[in-house]
Design an enzyme around this catalytic site. Structure first.
Site, short mmCIF file in Angstrom:
data_model
loop_
_atom_site.label_atom_id
_atom_site.label_comp_id
_atom_site.label_asym_id
_atom_site.label_seq_id
_atom_site.Cartn_x
_atom_site.Cartn_y
_atom_site.Cartn_z
N ASN A 20 27.28 17.08 -23.92
CA ASN A 20 26.18 18.06 -23.84
C ASN A 20 25.27 17.97 -25.06
OD1 ASN A 20 27.13 19.23 -21.40
ND2 ASN A 20 28.67 20.35 -22.57
N HIS A 57 28.60 30.61 -15.51
CA HIS A 57 29.70 30.05 -16.32
C HIS A 57 30.95 30.95 -16.30
CE1 HIS A 57 31.59 28.75 -20.22
NE2 HIS A 57 31.19 27.57 -19.78
N GLU A 71 22.34 32.11 -15.60
CA GLU A 71 22.12 31.03 -16.55
C GLU A 71 20.66 30.61 -16.44
OE1 GLU A 71 24.97 27.78 -16.64
OE2 GLU A 71 26.56 29.11 -15.94
N SER A 89 24.93 24.75 -15.49
CA SER A 89 25.57 23.66 -16.21
C SER A 89 26.10 22.54 -15.32
CB SER A 89 26.71 24.21 -17.07
OG SER A 89 27.53 25.07 -16.31
N ASP A 125 21.77 33.45 -20.01
CA ASP A 125 22.59 32.55 -20.83
C ASP A 125 21.92 31.18 -20.75
OD1 ASP A 125 24.38 30.66 -21.75
OD2 ASP A 125 26.13 31.56 -20.81
N HIS A 129 22.23 25.64 -21.70
CA HIS A 129 21.78 24.27 -21.40
C HIS A 129 20.27 24.12 -21.39
CE1 HIS A 129 25.85 22.92 -20.39
NE2 HIS A 129 26.01 24.16 -19.96
N LYS A 156 25.66 22.71 -27.57
CA LYS A 156 24.98 21.79 -26.67
C LYS A 156 23.84 21.11 -27.42
CE LYS A 156 27.72 23.75 -23.53
NZ LYS A 156 28.14 25.07 -23.05
C1 LIG Z 1 29.14 26.01 -22.82
C2 LIG Z 1 28.73 27.29 -22.24
C3 LIG Z 1 29.19 28.50 -22.75
C4 LIG Z 1 30.25 28.57 -23.80
O1 LIG Z 1 29.73 28.24 -25.04
P1 LIG Z 1 30.72 27.72 -26.18
O2 LIG Z 1 29.91 27.89 -27.40
O3 LIG Z 1 31.04 26.31 -25.85
O4 LIG Z 1 31.91 28.61 -26.14
C5 LIG Z 1 28.68 29.67 -22.23
N1 LIG Z 1 27.78 29.65 -21.23
C6 LIG Z 1 27.35 28.51 -20.68
C7 LIG Z 1 26.35 28.56 -19.59
C8 LIG Z 1 27.81 27.29 -21.16
O5 LIG Z 1 27.40 26.16 -20.61
#
Ligand SMILES: *Cc1c(COP(=O)(O)O)cnc(C)c1O
Length: 380
Positions: free
Chosen positions: A40, A126, A171, A175, A200, A203, A232
């Site tokens: 990522n 997620h 999101e 992802s 969130d 990505h 990421k």
């Molecule tokens: C990777 C991810 C997370 C978690 O983040 P980390 O910092 O790896 O714990 C949360 N939400 C989404 C959409 C993600 O892709």
């Protein structure tokens, strides 16, 4: 007699194996000649010398660790600087740092929601969001992926009282599919229903938008709460919650993941500030990703079923888990590492190859990937 825990484990592990869903850690050699299309690290910052140097300077100045949780003595100048930089870049009053996106999502949902509240989540959100929603006291409903009429129907079913708050969580970029949420419509609908919108953008942040501000900026909206993660596109680790003054103050008082967890090392905050500057100033990384993406889509046989996306995430849905693993193994023999994603990470019968491009790939890498995919993937 064998303890009950052991019996349970054994059965669960046997079931996993029989379903073809058994997962195994693979230690990745940094010297490996395999081209990695499964990270990522979209902007190629994880190995960026300027960031490594910033981290080293931070270590020399501030030491190895923060030594305490933020409210005790863990919050230092580099944390404050990073928060300030994030608020200016992303257009929020406040930023609060967390050690991971997983904990940031849990902190926000647990702290904000009460039993009389309604939480609406996109079905494909997620695991950290879905789990936090299930454990929260609020009533959670999941709406069909990116389906605004499904969300509208769910809104129309609730009978809000003076005491009921509602929150929609999505999101920015999904992802496992690489597609984007309809943020403008979500913003409009949440306004209509006096609901908050939380995005969130794990990505999207760094990857989308003129200066990498992410999905919301690209869609021309402001979410009430924005989650960004540093594992990421930032190439490091950690997360931040972007919000209003009041929300930040509320989280600082009541969010247990914030209060009772050691602050990230200050040197890491120095490295993150450096990454944040590079993300804003080095637009060439986003331009290169776009060029690589166009080139990949152009070189692939159509029958392969690669889903065209506007993000560096390129899924090929295979369906069967065993077949997905077999194709990934064949690609590996050809020097190509891609993600092989199986349920329960994705829906049943939607196992897939998850290919991710990064700004560190070059034309030859993408050519090698395309030729290998054309050779081994037979979706039909
Ligand atoms: C990777 C991810 C997370 C978690 O983040 P980390 O910092 O790896 O714990 C949360 N939400 C989404 C959409 C993600 O892709």
């Amino acid at each position: 007699m064998m303890p009950l825990f052991n019996q349970r484990y054994q059965q669960a592990l046997i079931d996993r194996q029989q379903q073809g869903l058994y997962r195994q850690l693979q230690c990745q050699e940094t010297t490996s000649t395999t081209v990695n299309f499964a990270s990522n690290d979209y902007l190629g910052l994880a190995q960026e010398p300027a960031i490594i140097a910033a981290w080293q300077q931070g270590l020399a100045k501030y030491g190895a660790g923060s030594g305490a949780s933020p409210l005790v003595t863990g919050f230092k100048v580099p944390h404050a600087n990073l928060e300030q930089q994030l608020t200016e870049w992303l257009g929020y009053k406040r930023a609060l740092l967390f050690n991971s996106g997983f904990s940031a999502n849990q902190a926000v949902l647990f702290t904000l929601l009460q039993a009389q509240d309604h939480l609406f989540q996109d079905k494909l959100n997620h695991a950290s969001l879905i789990e936090a929603g299930m454990l929260s006291p609020a009533k959670m409903t999941r709406f069909a992926h990116n389906d605004m009429s499904a969300l509208q129907r769910q809104f129309s079913k609730i009978k809000p009282t003076a005491n009921t708050a509602s929150l929609v969580v999505t999101e920015g970029v999904f992802s496992m599919d690489g597609d984007c949420a309809p943020l403008a419509s979500l913003r409009e609908m949440t306004m209509q229903h006096k609901s908050w919108l939380m995005v969130d953008d794990a990505h999207g942040c760094g990857v989308l938008g003129e200066a990498g501000q992410g999905s919301c900026h690209l869609a021309g909206i402001t979410a009430d709460i924005l989650i960004i993660t540093f594992g990421k596109a930032f190439g490091i680790q950690g997360a931040a919650v972007l919000c209003s003054d009041e929300t930040a103050e509320y989280l600082i008082q009541f969010a247990r993941h914030y209060i009772y967890s050691t602050a990230m090392p200050p040197a890491q905050a120095v490295a993150l500030s450096c990454a944040c500057s590079l993300i804003q100033t080095q637009a060439w990384r986003r331009e290169k990703l776009q060029a690589l993406s166009d080139s990949l889509e152009h070189q692939l046989d159509k029958c392969i079923g690669l889903i065209a996306t506007t993000t560096p995430i390129k899924p090929i849905i295979i369906g069967d888990s065993g077949q997905t693993m077999a194709i990934a193994a064949q690609l590996e023999q050809r020097g190509i590492k891609v993600g092989a994603i199986r349920p329960p990470t994705v829906a049943p019968n939607s196992a897939r190859l998850r290919i991710t491009l990064t700004a560190n790939h070059n034309d030859a890498d993408v050519h090698q990937l395309a030729m290998a995919l054309n050779e081994v993937v037979d979706v039909r």
